[in-house]
Motif scaffolding. Structure first.
Motif, PDB file in Angstrom:
ATOM      1  N   VAL A  29     -68.756  59.250  54.522  1.00 36.27           N
ATOM      2  CA  VAL A  29     -69.928  58.466  54.123  1.00 36.27           C
ATOM      3  C   VAL A  29     -70.498  57.755  55.354  1.00 36.27           C
ATOM      4  O   VAL A  29     -69.762  57.092  56.085  1.00 36.27           O
ATOM      5  CB  VAL A  29     -69.556  57.417  53.043  1.00 36.27           C
ATOM      6  N   SER A  30     -71.816  57.912  55.558  1.00 31.68           N
ATOM      7  CA  SER A  30     -72.463  57.296  56.723  1.00 31.68           C
ATOM      8  C   SER A  30     -73.702  56.533  56.270  1.00 31.68           C
ATOM      9  O   SER A  30     -74.534  57.072  55.545  1.00 31.68           O
ATOM     10  CB  SER A  30     -72.861  58.403  57.713  1.00 31.68           C
ATOM     11  N   ASP A  31     -73.817  55.268  56.694  1.00 33.29           N
ATOM     12  CA  ASP A  31     -74.962  54.441  56.298  1.00 33.29           C
ATOM     13  C   ASP A  31     -75.557  53.771  57.531  1.00 33.29           C
ATOM     14  O   ASP A  31     -74.841  53.176  58.319  1.00 33.29           O
ATOM     15  CB  ASP A  31     -74.504  53.379  55.285  1.00 33.29           C
ATOM     16  N   LYS A  32     -76.872  53.879  57.692  1.00 27.21           N
ATOM     17  CA  LYS A  32     -77.558  53.270  58.849  1.00 27.21           C
ATOM     18  C   LYS A  32     -77.542  51.734  58.723  1.00 27.21           C
ATOM     19  O   LYS A  32     -77.568  51.019  59.698  1.00 27.21           O
ATOM     20  CB  LYS A  32     -79.003  53.779  58.877  1.00 27.21           C
ATOM     21  N   LYS A  89     -68.284  45.305  48.227  1.00 28.77           N
ATOM     22  CA  LYS A  89     -67.718  45.905  47.004  1.00 28.77           C
ATOM     23  C   LYS A  89     -67.600  47.420  47.154  1.00 28.77           C
ATOM     24  O   LYS A  89     -66.663  48.035  46.648  1.00 28.77           O
ATOM     25  CB  LYS A  89     -68.530  45.524  45.767  1.00 28.77           C
ATOM     26  N   TYR A  90     -68.557  48.041  47.878  1.00 26.57           N
ATOM     27  CA  TYR A  90     -68.510  49.500  48.072  1.00 26.57           C
ATOM     28  C   TYR A  90     -67.486  49.883  49.137  1.00 26.57           C
ATOM     29  O   TYR A  90     -66.798  50.896  49.013  1.00 26.57           O
ATOM     30  CB  TYR A  90     -69.898  50.036  48.433  1.00 26.57           C
ATOM     31  N   ARG A  91     -67.343  49.051  50.183  1.00 26.41           N
ATOM     32  CA  ARG A  91     -66.308  49.308  51.205  1.00 26.41           C
ATOM     33  C   ARG A  91     -64.929  49.363  50.569  1.00 26.41           C
ATOM     34  O   ARG A  91     -64.111  50.215  50.882  1.00 26.41           O
ATOM     35  CB  ARG A  91     -66.295  48.185  52.247  1.00 26.41           C
ATOM     36  N   LYS A  92     -64.699  48.386  49.675  1.00 27.14           N
ATOM     37  CA  LYS A  92     -63.372  48.299  49.021  1.00 27.14           C
ATOM     38  C   LYS A  92     -63.081  49.573  48.225  1.00 27.14           C
ATOM     39  O   LYS A  92     -61.961  50.080  48.232  1.00 27.14           O
ATOM     40  CB  LYS A  92     -63.318  47.074  48.102  1.00 27.14           C
ATOM     41  N   GLU A 133     -59.433  56.126  49.965  1.00 30.35           N
ATOM     42  CA  GLU A 133     -59.126  56.689  51.289  1.00 30.35           C
ATOM     43  C   GLU A 133     -60.218  57.646  51.756  1.00 30.35           C
ATOM     44  O   GLU A 133     -59.956  58.778  52.184  1.00 30.35           O
ATOM     45  CB  GLU A 133     -57.742  57.368  51.274  1.00 30.35           C
ATOM     46  N   ILE A 134     -61.453  57.182  51.653  1.00 32.31           N
ATOM     47  CA  ILE A 134     -62.610  57.967  52.086  1.00 32.31           C
ATOM     48  C   ILE A 134     -63.095  57.418  53.419  1.00 32.31           C
ATOM     49  O   ILE A 134     -63.284  56.205  53.581  1.00 32.31           O
ATOM     50  CB  ILE A 134     -63.731  57.903  51.017  1.00 32.31           C
ATOM     51  N   GLU A 135     -63.295  58.320  54.391  1.00 32.77           N
ATOM     52  CA  GLU A 135     -63.755  57.893  55.726  1.00 32.77           C
ATOM     53  C   GLU A 135     -65.225  57.467  55.639  1.00 32.77           C
ATOM     54  O   GLU A 135     -66.027  58.117  54.964  1.00 32.77           O
ATOM     55  CB  GLU A 135     -63.601  59.058  56.712  1.00 32.77           C
ATOM     56  N   TRP A 136     -65.551  56.355  56.316  1.00 29.53           N
ATOM     57  CA  TRP A 136     -66.945  55.887  56.280  1.00 29.53           C
ATOM     58  C   TRP A 136     -67.325  55.192  57.585  1.00 29.53           C
ATOM     59  O   TRP A 136     -66.464  54.811  58.372  1.00 29.53           O
ATOM     60  CB  TRP A 136     -67.160  54.925  55.099  1.00 29.53           C
ATOM     61  N   GLU A 137     -68.648  55.053  57.795  1.00 31.43           N
ATOM     62  CA  GLU A 137     -69.177  54.266  58.911  1.00 31.43           C
ATOM     63  C   GLU A 137     -70.439  53.574  58.415  1.00 31.43           C
ATOM     64  O   GLU A 137     -71.085  54.039  57.477  1.00 31.43           O
ATOM     65  CB  GLU A 137     -69.497  55.162  60.116  1.00 31.43           C
ATOM     66  N   ASP A 138     -70.761  52.439  59.038  1.00 27.87           N
ATOM     67  CA  ASP A 138     -72.063  51.850  58.742  1.00 27.87           C
ATOM     68  C   ASP A 138     -72.732  51.362  60.022  1.00 27.87           C
ATOM     69  O   ASP A 138     -72.145  51.412  61.109  1.00 27.87           O
ATOM     70  CB  ASP A 138     -71.991  50.772  57.648  1.00 27.87           C
ATOM     71  N   GLN A 139     -73.995  50.975  59.895  1.00 23.93           N
ATOM     72  CA  GLN A 139     -74.857  50.561  61.012  1.00 23.93           C
ATOM     73  C   GLN A 139     -75.065  51.655  62.059  1.00 23.93           C
ATOM     74  O   GLN A 139     -75.434  51.384  63.192  1.00 23.93           O
ATOM     75  CB  GLN A 139     -74.312  49.284  61.671  1.00 23.93           C
ATOM     76  N   GLN A 140     -74.805  52.910  61.663  1.00 19.94           N
ATOM     77  CA  GLN A 140     -75.046  54.041  62.584  1.00 19.94           C
ATOM     78  C   GLN A 140     -74.903  55.362  61.819  1.00 19.94           C
ATOM     79  O   GLN A 140     -74.340  55.409  60.746  1.00 19.94           O
ATOM     80  CB  GLN A 140     -74.037  54.020  63.731  1.00 19.94           C
ATOM     81  N   HIS A 141     -75.461  56.413  62.408  1.00 22.31           N
ATOM     82  CA  HIS A 141     -75.212  57.781  61.939  1.00 22.31           C
ATOM     83  C   HIS A 141     -74.649  58.553  63.130  1.00 22.31           C
ATOM     84  O   HIS A 141     -75.374  58.850  64.081  1.00 22.31           O
ATOM     85  CB  HIS A 141     -76.516  58.460  61.489  1.00 22.31           C
ATOM     86  N   THR A 142     -73.345  58.852  63.130  1.00 20.53           N
ATOM     87  CA  THR A 142     -72.739  59.614  64.229  1.00 20.53           C
ATOM     88  C   THR A 142     -73.015  61.095  63.998  1.00 20.53           C
ATOM     89  O   THR A 142     -72.427  61.711  63.105  1.00 20.53           O
ATOM     90  CB  THR A 142     -71.214  59.358  64.284  1.00 20.53           C
ATOM     91  N   GLU A 143     -73.914  61.663  64.814  1.00 22.54           N
ATOM     92  CA  GLU A 143     -74.416  63.016  64.512  1.00 22.54           C
ATOM     93  C   GLU A 143     -73.314  64.080  64.491  1.00 22.54           C
ATOM     94  O   GLU A 143     -73.330  64.955  63.634  1.00 22.54           O
ATOM     95  CB  GLU A 143     -75.534  63.405  65.490  1.00 22.54           C
ATOM     96  N   GLU A 144     -72.347  63.990  65.432  1.00 23.06           N
ATOM     97  CA  GLU A 144     -71.327  65.060  65.430  1.00 23.06           C
ATOM     98  C   GLU A 144     -70.469  65.046  64.163  1.00 23.06           C
ATOM     99  O   GLU A 144     -69.890  66.065  63.787  1.00 23.06           O
ATOM    100  CB  GLU A 144     -70.450  65.036  66.702  1.00 23.06           C
ATOM    101  N   LYS A 145     -70.410  63.887  63.496  1.00 23.04           N
ATOM    102  CA  LYS A 145     -69.632  63.820  62.248  1.00 23.04           C
ATOM    103  C   LYS A 145     -70.471  64.223  61.033  1.00 23.04           C
ATOM    104  O   LYS A 145     -69.960  64.318  59.929  1.00 23.04           O
ATOM    105  CB  LYS A 145     -69.112  62.389  62.027  1.00 23.04           C
ATOM    106  N   ILE A 146     -71.777  64.378  61.258  1.00 21.10           N
ATOM    107  CA  ILE A 146     -72.686  64.690  60.143  1.00 21.10           C
ATOM    108  C   ILE A 146     -73.134  66.148  60.201  1.00 21.10           C
ATOM    109  O   ILE A 146     -73.172  66.852  59.192  1.00 21.10           O
ATOM    110  CB  ILE A 146     -73.906  63.736  60.177  1.00 21.10           C
ATOM    111  N   LEU A 147     -73.420  66.623  61.430  1.00 24.79           N
ATOM    112  CA  LEU A 147     -73.975  67.975  61.570  1.00 24.79           C
ATOM    113  C   LEU A 147     -72.920  69.071  61.395  1.00 24.79           C
ATOM    114  O   LEU A 147     -73.235  70.264  61.473  1.00 24.79           O
ATOM    115  CB  LEU A 147     -74.679  68.119  62.926  1.00 24.79           C
ATOM    116  N   ASN A 148     -71.642  68.670  61.140  1.00 26.79           N
ATOM    117  CA  ASN A 148     -70.614  69.688  60.851  1.00 26.79           C
ATOM    118  C   ASN A 148     -70.340  69.780  59.347  1.00 26.79           C
ATOM    119  O   ASN A 148     -69.320  70.298  58.913  1.00 26.79           O
ATOM    120  CB  ASN A 148     -69.320  69.383  61.621  1.00 26.79           C
ATOM    121  N   ALA A 149     -71.263  69.272  58.535  1.00 29.43           N
ATOM    122  CA  ALA A 149     -71.083  69.288  57.074  1.00 29.43           C
ATOM    123  C   ALA A 149     -71.327  70.686  56.512  1.00 29.43           C
ATOM    124  O   ALA A 149     -72.104  71.465  57.079  1.00 29.43           O
ATOM    125  CB  ALA A 149     -72.057  68.309  56.428  1.00 29.43           C
ATOM    126  N   ASP A 150     -70.683  70.983  55.376  1.00 29.50           N
ATOM    127  CA  ASP A 150     -71.041  72.185  54.606  1.00 29.50           C
ATOM    128  C   ASP A 150     -72.202  71.861  53.670  1.00 29.50           C
ATOM    129  O   ASP A 150     -73.030  72.707  53.363  1.00 29.50           O
ATOM    130  CB  ASP A 150     -69.841  72.660  53.766  1.00 29.50           C
TER     131      ASP A 150
END
Length: 444
Positions: free
Chosen positions: A29-32, A38-41, A47-64
């Motif tokens: 999950v990636s959020d700019k 409540k959603y982080r928790k 146990e879902i990987e997430w990031e916020d305040q950015q979109h890391t392209e290499e972690k996004i452009l390898n999606a199916d």
């Protein structure tokens, strides 16, 4: 293992993450912006990987596959890169529907979709059916699919959610009406927005139903040129309909599969012509899935409408205060002014989405005695109505606005908050605007 990347860590994003994890996807999950606590928790719990305040392209452009939240426009560079790489970008509605066999009633339209969705849900629940209400309203649809086994889903679906469908198909689709809205997302072309709304019917077959307002010219013209496969169920307050619904002054007649239901219009809990139409649409859908006539009659008589939609707040010194903060476009405000029967102090303004106020002129001339502009830039409203209404004032917070309205209104008048604009200049959202209005009225 398929990799699903979710753009947006709000209600729909986190709901989709839960369902995807359950179905064996590798999820990111990636959020700019900033993901709420409540959603982080929830993400950490699953146990879902997430990031916020950015979109890391290499972690996004390898999606199916990518699920993007409806608030993210297609035009942004990241979405364009995904499309160049031929990575499917879908909506929550599309993703979640693959994992349920429930019958779906899907509701879209520029106005009336929330009320119609809530009314269908109310009728089905009153019949004792196992039903979930989701989409553009309430909890995440994907989360519901992950955690429940409903027989029916009633989904309120925005054009943005429909833009991200591939195979999604409701058994019953309702299109309440079409008026120009969100055109900034559709290259300022009305036909692009209409096409988007009609996507609700594009995967339907002859075994499905399409319920629509036969009095809406934009809608019927489009339908003539772009026919749908589903069985058509029109409704009208202007002419009789053989298969579908129509209303004369005092009666509603709904005919499906050679069986007719009649109801008195004065038995409906919701007022106004637009709500008569919403009731016809919801009742037709309910009848098509076999709800008993008695249940439909009772449900439309005791239904409490949506909050912030023509919501009666209080009567003070014989003046009625009405909260219609959900009216974020001109068409919604047209319905509000049309339903008011007394001289009106009208509170209007906010973030203008390219509004054309011309259609409101006859109603403003007939009913509005004073206008209070509540927005940072009120030039357009003052230009539009300056020659029509003698008294126009500007205000910049809700408490001040309501105090001015209280002084202007006389016995027998209505004070109507129906902004015709988005709320983001002075408020968090339309709910915040409506809640501040109610609080200010209660403090008078």
């Amino acid at each position: 293992m398929q990799r699903l990347v979710i753009l947006g860590g709000g209600e729909s994003g986190v709901g989709t993450a839960i369902l995807a994890k359950k179905k064996g996807y590798e999820v990111f999950v990636s959020d700019k912006g900033i993901i709420k606590d409540k959603y982080r928790k929830v993400l950490e719990h699953f146990e879902i990987e997430w990031e916020d305040q950015q979109h890391t392209e290499e972690k996004i452009l390898n999606a199916d596959v990518v699920m993007k939240s409806p608030g993210i426009p297609d035009k942004i560079a990241l979405i364009q890169k995904l499309k160049e790489k031929k990575i499917p970008v879908i909506s929550e509605i599309e993703f979640a529907s693959k994992y349920t066999d429930a019958k779906i009633i899907g509701i879209t339209g520029s106005n009336g979709k929330t009320t119609t969705t809530m009314l269908v849900n109310h009728i089905l629940k009153s019949e004792g059916l196992h039903v979930g209400m989701a989409g553009n309203i309430g909890d995440s649809y994907a989360k519901m699919v992950a955690e429940n086994d409903f027989e029916y889903y009633v989904l309120e679906i925005s054009s943005f959610q429909l833009d991200g469908i591939v195979d999604f198909k409701p058994h019953i689709a309702i299109l309440t009406n079409i008026s120009p809205d969100h055109l900034d997302r559709y290259d300022y072309k009305y036909e692009n927005y209409i096409a988007s709304k009609f996507r609700i019917a594009e995967n339907q077959t002859e075994d499905d139903y399409f319920i629509y307002d036969a009095d809406d010219k934009d809608l019927t013209d489009w339908l003539k040129k772009h026919p749908v496969k589903a069985k058509l169920m029109p409704y009208s307050i202007e002419r009789t309909i053989e298969e579908g619904a129509f209303s004369t002054n005092k009666d509603i007649t709904i005919t499906t599969n050679n069986d007719t239901l009649k109801m008195k219009t004065d038995s409906l809990s919701l007022e106004g012509k637009h709500n008569l139409k919403n009731t016809m649409a919801a009742s037709t859908a309910s009848k098509l899935i076999g709800i008993r006539k008695e249940t439909i009659r009772n449900s439309v008589a005791n239904f409490q409408g949506a909050e912030h939609r023509l919501e009666k707040v209080l009567k003070i010194h014989h003046v009625e205060y009405i909260n219609d903060s959900k009216a974020t476009n001109v068409n919604a405000t047209y319905y509000a002014l049309d339903s008011v029967r007394t001289p009106t102090v009208w509170i209007v303004g906010g973030v203008d989405k390219g509004n054309d106020y011309k259609s409101l002129m006859p109603l403003v001339r007939e009913k509005v005695k004073a206008i209070i502009c509540l927005g940072k830039d009120n030039t357009k409203i003052i230009e539009a109505f300056g020659n029509v209404v003698d008294l126009i004032v500007e205000a910049y917070d809700m408490s001040e606005t309501v105090k001015i309205a209280y002084k202007m209104a006389e016995r027998g008048d209505t004070v109507l908050l129906s902004p015709a604009c988005a709320s983001f200049d002075l408020f968090d959202n339309y709910e915040d605007r409506g809640n501040q209005f109610k609080a200010a009225v209660q403090n008078l």
